[in-house]
Design a protein around this motif. Structure first.
Motif, PDB file in Angstrom:
ATOM      1  N   ILE A  32     -42.355  15.970  -8.981  1.00  0.00           N
ATOM      2  CA  ILE A  32     -41.196  15.316  -9.569  1.00  0.00           C
ATOM      3  C   ILE A  32     -40.623  16.215 -10.672  1.00  0.00           C
ATOM      4  CG2 ILE A  32     -42.060  13.000  -9.067  1.00  0.00           C
ATOM      5  CD1 ILE A  32     -42.924  12.782 -12.001  1.00  0.00           C
ATOM      6  N   SER A  33     -39.393  15.928 -11.093  1.00  0.00           N
ATOM      7  CA  SER A  33     -38.759  16.704 -12.147  1.00  0.00           C
ATOM      8  C   SER A  33     -39.263  16.242 -13.517  1.00  0.00           C
ATOM      9  CB  SER A  33     -37.240  16.530 -12.088  1.00  0.00           C
ATOM     10  OG  SER A  33     -36.896  15.181 -12.410  1.00  0.00           O
ATOM     11  N   LYS A  34     -39.001  17.059 -14.541  1.00  0.00           N
ATOM     12  CA  LYS A  34     -39.377  16.670 -15.902  1.00  0.00           C
ATOM     13  C   LYS A  34     -38.678  15.372 -16.292  1.00  0.00           C
ATOM     14  CE  LYS A  34     -40.348  21.226 -17.870  1.00  0.00           C
ATOM     15  NZ  LYS A  34     -39.958  22.220 -18.900  1.00  0.00           N
ATOM     16  N   LYS A  35     -37.409  15.261 -15.911  1.00  0.00           N
ATOM     17  CA  LYS A  35     -36.642  14.060 -16.256  1.00  0.00           C
ATOM     18  C   LYS A  35     -37.252  12.831 -15.604  1.00  0.00           C
ATOM     19  CE  LYS A  35     -31.889  12.375 -16.642  1.00  0.00           C
ATOM     20  NZ  LYS A  35     -30.459  12.636 -16.349  1.00  0.00           N
ATOM     21  N   GLN A  36     -37.643  12.962 -14.352  1.00  0.00           N
ATOM     22  CA  GLN A  36     -38.323  11.855 -13.676  1.00  0.00           C
ATOM     23  C   GLN A  36     -39.621  11.506 -14.383  1.00  0.00           C
ATOM     24  OE1 GLN A  36     -38.070  13.383  -9.405  1.00  0.00           O
ATOM     25  NE2 GLN A  36     -38.395  11.203  -9.083  1.00  0.00           N
ATOM     26  N   GLY A  73     -50.490  10.990  -3.228  1.00  0.00           N
ATOM     27  CA  GLY A  73     -49.956  12.344  -3.242  1.00  0.00           C
ATOM     28  C   GLY A  73     -50.127  13.027  -4.583  1.00  0.00           C
ATOM     29  N   THR A  74     -51.339  13.489  -4.869  1.00  0.00           N
ATOM     30  CA  THR A  74     -51.632  14.126  -6.156  1.00  0.00           C
ATOM     31  C   THR A  74     -50.986  15.493  -6.279  1.00  0.00           C
ATOM     32  OG1 THR A  74     -53.843  13.143  -5.935  1.00  0.00           O
ATOM     33  CG2 THR A  74     -53.499  14.675  -7.767  1.00  0.00           C
ATOM     34  N   SER A  75     -51.037  16.285  -5.200  1.00  0.00           N
ATOM     35  CA  SER A  75     -50.654  17.694  -5.221  1.00  0.00           C
ATOM     36  C   SER A  75     -51.434  18.396  -6.335  1.00  0.00           C
ATOM     37  CB  SER A  75     -49.142  17.850  -5.376  1.00  0.00           C
ATOM     38  OG  SER A  75     -48.756  19.205  -5.183  1.00  0.00           O
ATOM     39  N   PHE A  76     -50.759  19.144  -7.216  1.00  0.00           N
ATOM     40  CA  PHE A  76     -51.460  19.833  -8.298  1.00  0.00           C
ATOM     41  C   PHE A  76     -51.521  19.003  -9.575  1.00  0.00           C
ATOM     42  CE2 PHE A  76     -49.915  23.618  -5.808  1.00  0.00           C
ATOM     43  CZ  PHE A  76     -51.159  23.971  -5.306  1.00  0.00           C
ATOM     44  N   GLY A  77     -51.019  17.768  -9.512  1.00  0.00           N
ATOM     45  CA  GLY A  77     -51.241  16.834 -10.613  1.00  0.00           C
ATOM     46  C   GLY A  77     -50.127  16.692 -11.627  1.00  0.00           C
ATOM     47  N   ILE A  78     -48.938  17.216 -11.342  1.00  0.00           N
ATOM     48  CA  ILE A  78     -47.847  17.104 -12.319  1.00  0.00           C
ATOM     49  C   ILE A  78     -47.463  15.644 -12.536  1.00  0.00           C
ATOM     50  CG2 ILE A  78     -45.380  17.563 -12.698  1.00  0.00           C
ATOM     51  CD1 ILE A  78     -45.818  20.363 -11.632  1.00  0.00           C
ATOM     52  N   SER A  79     -47.184  14.928 -11.464  1.00  0.00           N
ATOM     53  CA  SER A  79     -46.802  13.516 -11.613  1.00  0.00           C
ATOM     54  C   SER A  79     -47.953  12.705 -12.204  1.00  0.00           C
ATOM     55  CB  SER A  79     -46.372  12.928 -10.261  1.00  0.00           C
ATOM     56  OG  SER A  79     -47.385  13.102  -9.284  1.00  0.00           O
ATOM     57  N   THR A  80     -49.180  13.046 -11.828  1.00  0.00           N
ATOM     58  CA  THR A  80     -50.348  12.323 -12.342  1.00  0.00           C
ATOM     59  C   THR A  80     -50.471  12.479 -13.855  1.00  0.00           C
ATOM     60  OG1 THR A  80     -51.388  13.132 -10.307  1.00  0.00           O
ATOM     61  CG2 THR A  80     -52.743  11.805 -11.786  1.00  0.00           C
ATOM     62  N   PHE A 103     -31.996   8.096 -10.127  1.00  0.00           N
ATOM     63  CA  PHE A 103     -31.858   9.544  -9.951  1.00  0.00           C
ATOM     64  C   PHE A 103     -31.027   9.889  -8.709  1.00  0.00           C
ATOM     65  CE2 PHE A 103     -35.654   9.073 -12.604  1.00  0.00           C
ATOM     66  CZ  PHE A 103     -35.308   9.921 -13.655  1.00  0.00           C
ATOM     67  N   ASP A 104     -29.865   9.235  -8.642  1.00  0.00           N
ATOM     68  CA  ASP A 104     -28.897   9.484  -7.562  1.00  0.00           C
ATOM     69  C   ASP A 104     -29.505   9.311  -6.171  1.00  0.00           C
ATOM     70  OD1 ASP A 104     -26.784  10.150  -9.364  1.00  0.00           O
ATOM     71  OD2 ASP A 104     -27.620  12.166  -9.590  1.00  0.00           O
TER      72      ASP A 104
END
Length: 210
Positions: free
Chosen positions: A51-55, A75-82, A198-199
């Motif tokens: 996700i974006s920083k704004k999100q 959906g962890t991926s590398f953990g940014i959203s987490t 977010f549009d």
């Protein structure tokens, strides 16, 4: 203490977002496989799909405003959203269960959580989410959907018994074809209401107040 942890999270996120900006090659490499066969999750095992920083900032505020404690992420991926989720639950004394199919990604995410000092707030489950969350029987305050899009519907249906009147379902990449199919199916249920943000990239689903 919370301020110190927030700084630690922000530092880790800053490093991850720098890495993600350099990562266009791995995303494009994953996408090019569609020329030869359908895209699979393993095609993006090295790619940041975050996700974006704004999100993320908006997500933290959503958790705080609604006092969300019990969070499940697909959906962890590398953990940014987490990490954004963790920043929110620091304020609400909550906990996160997150699930990731690709083991190498999950391992990197766990390393990032430790670096951010929030690994105690996060339970990482590795494998197919339909299996790792199959026996989940605790109330869900926030379900964050950001994994493989064709699993949104079966995962939603499997976890639906754990929803309550204030549960929020956050649907990322809502503008993608499989996500739209999922949303169109859920819209047939008159018990839910929808808010596009977010549009149209994301959609919030809530139960209608009776």
């Amino acid at each position: 203490m919370i301020n110190e942890q927030n700084i630690q999270i922000q530092n880790t996120l800053s490093h991850l977002f720098i890495d993600s900006k350099k990562d266009k090659f791995n995303v494009l490499k994953g996408l090019t496989t569609s020329i030869f066969r359908p895209i699979q999750p393993s095609d993006f095992k090295e790619a940041y799909l975050s996700i974006s920083k704004k999100q993320g900032v908006d997500l933290v505020q959503l958790i705080k405003d609604n006092n969300l404690k019990n969070i499940v992420e697909f959906g962890t991926s590398f953990g940014i959203s987490t990490l954004f989720l963790a920043q929110g639950v620091l304020e609400t004394n909550g906990h996160i269960i997150t699930t990731e199919l690709i083991e190498s990604k999950a391992e990197k995410a766990i390393k990032n959580f430790k670096e951010a000092g929030v690994n105690n707030l996060i339970e990482v489950r590795i494998g197919d989410a339909m299996e790792t969350l199959k026996n989940h029987n605790q109330p869900i305050d926030l379900l964050f959907l950001d994994g493989w899009k064709d699993l949104y519907l079966p995962l939603f249906q499997m976890l639906e018994p754990n929803f309550h009147s204030n549960t929020i379902i956050y649907v990322d990449n809502a503008n993608m074809a499989d996500s739209k199919t999922f949303l169109n199916t859920i819209r047939k249920n008159s018990n839910y209401k929808f808010q596009s943000i977010f549009d149209g990239k994301a959609v919030l689903i809530n139960r209608k107040k009776q």
